[in-house]
Design a protein around this motif. Sequence first.
Motif, PDB file in Angstrom:
ATOM      1  N   ARG A   1      -2.929  -4.089  -1.188  1.00  0.00           N
ATOM      2  CA  ARG A   1      -2.588  -3.925   0.211  1.00  0.00           C
ATOM      3  C   ARG A   1      -3.693  -3.158   0.929  1.00  0.00           C
ATOM      4  NH1 ARG A   1       0.642  -7.195  -1.065  1.00  0.00           N
ATOM      5  NH2 ARG A   1       2.912  -7.184  -0.795  1.00  0.00           N
ATOM      6  N   LEU A   2      -3.880  -3.494   2.200  1.00  0.00           N
ATOM      7  CA  LEU A   2      -4.724  -2.719   3.092  1.00  0.00           C
ATOM      8  C   LEU A   2      -3.800  -1.941   4.020  1.00  0.00           C
ATOM      9  CD1 LEU A   2      -7.468  -2.071   4.595  1.00  0.00           C
ATOM     10  CD2 LEU A   2      -6.930  -4.057   6.039  1.00  0.00           C
ATOM     11  N   TYR A   3      -4.046  -0.635   4.170  1.00  0.00           N
ATOM     12  CA  TYR A   3      -3.231   0.216   5.042  1.00  0.00           C
ATOM     13  C   TYR A   3      -4.123   0.722   6.178  1.00  0.00           C
ATOM     14  CZ  TYR A   3      -0.248   0.273   0.893  1.00  0.00           C
ATOM     15  OH  TYR A   3       0.515  -0.101  -0.195  1.00  0.00           O
TER      16      TYR A   3
ATOM     17  N   TRP B   1      -1.183  -4.622   5.326  1.00  0.00           N
ATOM     18  CA  TRP B   1      -1.714  -5.981   5.335  1.00  0.00           C
ATOM     19  C   TRP B   1      -1.865  -6.477   3.896  1.00  0.00           C
ATOM     20  CZ3 TRP B   1      -2.863  -7.418  10.486  1.00  0.00           C
ATOM     21  CH2 TRP B   1      -2.990  -6.353  11.390  1.00  0.00           C
ATOM     22  N   ASP B   2      -1.582  -7.741   3.666  1.00  0.00           N
ATOM     23  CA  ASP B   2      -1.815  -8.349   2.358  1.00  0.00           C
ATOM     24  C   ASP B   2      -3.322  -8.508   2.161  1.00  0.00           C
ATOM     25  OD1 ASP B   2      -2.274 -10.775   0.474  1.00  0.00           O
ATOM     26  OD2 ASP B   2      -0.165 -10.262   0.151  1.00  0.00           O
ATOM     27  N   LEU B   3      -3.828  -8.010   1.043  1.00  0.00           N
ATOM     28  CA  LEU B   3      -5.262  -7.979   0.823  1.00  0.00           C
ATOM     29  C   LEU B   3      -5.840  -9.362   0.527  1.00  0.00           C
ATOM     30  CD1 LEU B   3      -7.379  -5.755   0.895  1.00  0.00           C
ATOM     31  CD2 LEU B   3      -7.115  -5.464  -1.569  1.00  0.00           C
ATOM     32  N   TYR B   4      -4.973 -10.341   0.216  1.00  0.00           N
ATOM     33  CA  TYR B   4      -5.454 -11.684  -0.109  1.00  0.00           C
ATOM     34  C   TYR B   4      -5.252 -12.663   1.047  1.00  0.00           C
ATOM     35  CZ  TYR B   4      -5.987  -9.915  -4.817  1.00  0.00           C
ATOM     36  OH  TYR B   4      -6.391  -9.175  -5.906  1.00  0.00           O
TER      37      TYR B   4
ATOM     38  N   CYS C   1      -4.011   6.529  -0.900  1.00  0.00           N
ATOM     39  CA  CYS C   1      -3.183   5.917  -1.948  1.00  0.00           C
ATOM     40  C   CYS C   1      -3.314   6.743  -3.212  1.00  0.00           C
ATOM     41  CB  CYS C   1      -3.629   4.477  -2.214  1.00  0.00           C
ATOM     42  SG  CYS C   1      -3.142   3.307  -0.938  1.00  0.00           S
ATOM     43  N   TRP C   2      -2.176   7.172  -3.747  1.00  0.00           N
ATOM     44  CA  TRP C   2      -2.171   8.003  -4.952  1.00  0.00           C
ATOM     45  C   TRP C   2      -1.071   7.489  -5.872  1.00  0.00           C
ATOM     46  CZ3 TRP C   2      -4.189  13.509  -4.719  1.00  0.00           C
ATOM     47  CH2 TRP C   2      -4.254  14.070  -5.998  1.00  0.00           C
ATOM     48  N   ASP C   3      -1.509   6.893  -7.005  1.00  0.00           N
ATOM     49  CA  ASP C   3      -0.554   6.308  -7.934  1.00  0.00           C
ATOM     50  C   ASP C   3       0.302   5.297  -7.174  1.00  0.00           C
ATOM     51  OD1 ASP C   3       0.633   5.813 -10.312  1.00  0.00           O
ATOM     52  OD2 ASP C   3       1.550   7.761 -10.566  1.00  0.00           O
ATOM     53  N   GLN C   4       1.627   5.393  -7.231  1.00  0.00           N
ATOM     54  CA  GLN C   4       2.475   4.428  -6.523  1.00  0.00           C
ATOM     55  C   GLN C   4       2.853   4.901  -5.117  1.00  0.00           C
ATOM     56  OE1 GLN C   4       3.463   6.458  -8.931  1.00  0.00           O
ATOM     57  NE2 GLN C   4       5.689   6.728  -9.022  1.00  0.00           N
TER      58      GLN C   4
END
Length: 437
Positions: free
Chosen positions: A284-286, A297-300, A320-323
Amino acid sequence: MATKVVRRHTNRPERSVYARPAGGPSKTVCAFWAAGRCTREFCRFLHADAPPSSMNPQISKKSTLVWTKEATATEKGNACNATQKSNAPHESNAPQKSNAAQKSNPTPKSVCKFWVDGNCVKGDRCRYLHNWFRGEGFSMLAKLQGHTKSVTGIALPERTNKLYSTSKDGTARVWDCHSGECGSVIDLGGEAGSLISEGPWVFAGVPNLVKVWNTETNSEFNLDGPVGQVHAMVVGNEMLFAGTQNGDICVWKGSTETNPPFYTAATLKGHTGAVVCLTVGRNRLYSGSVDHTIKVWDLYTLQGVLTLNGHSGAVMSLLCWDQFLLSCSLDDTIKVWAASEGGGLEVTYTHNEEQGVLDLAGMTDAESKPILLSSCNDNSVRIYELPSFTERGRLFAKQEVRTVEVGPGGLFFSGDATGLLSVWKWMDPPSVKVESS
């Protein structure tokens, strides 16, 4: 171009930050190796076997972080209890400080302005700090002076010994990692809004374009397309994303068949205000914006997936850190987001600050404990141990710290609005000797 940003620096003139001590490795057995959890690639203490590969310096996945109101309160309570026990006298009749004495010597929360100017006359009696930081376990290595306005980015290309920095003064500076000297100054033609590196590539965002350098071939070129200042950039899934002043996210794809080796792939629209932060994680793009929202956003497919509406001020930084996704805002909060049962993201914990939060960076300390660096607009950087948000210390500056970055080997960096770039390092824990039977 898989996302991996590494940054390193030292002000020592005679050896690199990666060099071992001149006397060779210590004869003391590494206590962390003995416990089966040393993560240092070049540990200065003795290992019977080769050490494991080092972790990503930004995150630790040794243990699962849990952020809920109850769990965080418990963690913080345990930390406070441990501190109280460690400071407690061994004898029940040991002398105690009076309440009046405790109130007269509070922990300083800011730097003495007179000390900064070199004319504080109170000395030890001053109730403000006469130092650029407080806390234990880390120290300042160097102050790199040269920029005349806010530092907006810090990056280190792979396979080089150069540290890059950009500023609102319209320049990029290239620092030697061995000597700490500035080797060159690059005129960007406008205020720099952001800076990142990926492999040998260096990307600097300026109004209406992205400047690109390849440190291996010494080639350079511009990427057109942005409208207004480029405030944030990130690399993911072989693509470069740039957040712009008009709320768009420009996307370029890498290619070996084009010249320059990047071509326009898409423009992501959805924000109604400037995009000031970007991060990539879990396909994902944030993106965070001054419109108070975070978009996912979906990265693909590059399609919008979610819009997160938890903040009431501009979203200044994402991590982004772990989940988990961490976000900070000028609404004086840091929020922790986690996946919900319905497939969305929801806030599982909110940490309140006294000031607006400008930037976030994550790393581990010398004992592999997860650490969050949180820059606030009161000219300080809070250092928190996660997941409890227990404060470990603070860094101070003359003006706001706009940029906080991390590097390998326990290094981290802060760049403030005066143009000063400071280099910090977590110190190795005290050695523990293991006696042979």
